[in-house]
Design an enzyme around this catalytic site. Structure first.
Site, PDB file in Angstrom:
ATOM      1  N   GLY A  78      -2.467   9.144  -1.374  1.00 13.86           N
ATOM      2  CA  GLY A  78      -2.983  10.059  -0.363  1.00 13.86           C
ATOM      3  C   GLY A  78      -2.165  11.336  -0.278  1.00 13.86           C
ATOM      4  O   GLY A  78      -2.708  12.440  -0.158  1.00 13.86           O
ATOM      5  N   VAL A 113       0.812  -1.215   0.000  1.00 13.95           N
ATOM      6  CA  VAL A 113       0.000   0.000   0.000  1.00 13.95           C
ATOM      7  C   VAL A 113       0.850   1.272   0.000  1.00 13.95           C
ATOM      8  O   VAL A 113       0.345   2.355  -0.291  1.00 13.95           O
ATOM      9  CB  VAL A 113      -0.972   0.026   1.201  1.00 13.95           C
ATOM     10  CG1 VAL A 113      -1.944  -1.118   1.129  1.00 13.95           C
ATOM     11  CG2 VAL A 113      -0.223   0.024   2.519  1.00 13.95           C
ATOM     12  N   GLY A 154       0.974   2.884  -4.043  1.00 11.80           N
ATOM     13  CA  GLY A 154      -0.137   3.628  -4.609  1.00 11.80           C
ATOM     14  C   GLY A 154      -0.999   4.318  -3.582  1.00 11.80           C
ATOM     15  O   GLY A 154      -1.347   5.490  -3.721  1.00 11.80           O
ATOM     16  N   ASP A 155      -1.365   3.609  -2.515  1.00 12.51           N
ATOM     17  CA  ASP A 155      -2.336   4.152  -1.574  1.00 12.51           C
ATOM     18  C   ASP A 155      -1.770   5.276  -0.711  1.00 12.51           C
ATOM     19  O   ASP A 155      -2.373   6.344  -0.602  1.00 12.51           O
ATOM     20  CB  ASP A 155      -2.887   3.033  -0.685  1.00 12.51           C
ATOM     21  CG  ASP A 155      -3.832   2.120  -1.445  1.00 12.51           C
ATOM     22  OD1 ASP A 155      -4.575   2.630  -2.303  1.00 12.51           O
ATOM     23  OD2 ASP A 155      -3.824   0.910  -1.201  1.00 12.51           O
ATOM     24  N   VAL A 156      -0.626   5.058  -0.090  1.00 13.26           N
ATOM     25  CA  VAL A 156      -0.045   6.107   0.754  1.00 13.26           C
ATOM     26  C   VAL A 156       0.424   7.271  -0.115  1.00 13.26           C
ATOM     27  O   VAL A 156       0.130   8.436   0.165  1.00 13.26           O
ATOM     28  CB  VAL A 156       1.107   5.552   1.611  1.00 13.26           C
ATOM     29  CG1 VAL A 156       1.755   6.678   2.406  1.00 13.26           C
ATOM     30  CG2 VAL A 156       0.608   4.468   2.550  1.00 13.26           C
TER      31      VAL A 156
END
Length: 209
Positions: free
Chosen positions: A146, A138, A141-143
């Site tokens: 964000g 994560v 892409g996710d962190v």
């Protein structure tokens, strides 16, 4: 903060850490886990009372962050145009799997971090064609998504306060996946795609250290 899953809510966490007053709005059946530094409200904007609460929140907000796909946002009354009818000074910022500054047709496809890594070639870059590697979990892409959404929100507020125009910011997981590959793209453009560095999940270093 209307976002669910990871990338969108992470943006609210980062903004709250730097002093923003963040309200996390979730439907009652699906409360968020990423509430660090945020206030929380449960409201279903698909209902009339819930939508009234949503409009009251938007009326005083500087920014609305979300990961609602465009076609769904139209049905929910949460497009950039809808939000500006409530508050002409509000900035709206979206993170999606495939969206970008210009709309094509991929932005209405849903997806998660590994899918963005797969279609962008990032899994092959850090693995192989035969054995692709989910790069960084994560964190990739996710962190980073964000962080990108949070930065988009800050740029939007800066633009609004300096020019008076409340714009729409859009970023995506696939943009972040391509960003990770930018050094290799630049090198390839200059005819230097092989930097001589060992890479890939089964690769040993060139030296013992």
């Amino acid at each position: 903060d209307l976002a669910n899953m990871l990338a969108g809510p992470f943006a609210g966490v980062f903004l709250a850490a730097y002093g923003a007053n963040v309200v996390k709005a979730d439907p009652p059946h699906c409360p968020s886990m990423l509430l660090d530094g945020k206030r929380s409200i449960l409201t279903d904007i698909k209902t009339k009372p819930g939508h009234e609460v949503f409009c009251r929140l938007v009326s005083w907000a500087d920014v609305v962050t979300h990961n609602i796909l465009d076609d769904t946002a139209k049905r929910m009354g949460a497009t950039h145009a809808d939000l500006r009818e409530i508050n002409r000074d509000v900035v709206s910022c979206q993170v999606s799997a495939f969206g970008g500054t210009r709309r094509g047709f991929w932005e209405n496809r849903s997806g998660y971090d590994p899918i963005a890594q797969g279609v962008s070639g990032l899994m092959t870059q850090f693995g192989t064609l035969d054995v692709p590697l989910d790069h960084g979990g994560v964190a990739c892409g996710d962190v980073a998504g964000g962080l990108s959404l949070a930065f988009t929100a800050l740029l939007g507020v800066y633009q609004q306060r300096t020019t008076g125009y409340a714009g729409e910011g859009r970023t995506s997981l696939v943009r972040l996946a391509n960003y990770y590959q930018l050094p290799y793209m630049i090198a390839d453009e200059n005819g230097q795609s092989d930097w001589g560095e060992a890479r890939g999940q089964f690769t040993l270093g060139n030296h013992w250290w």
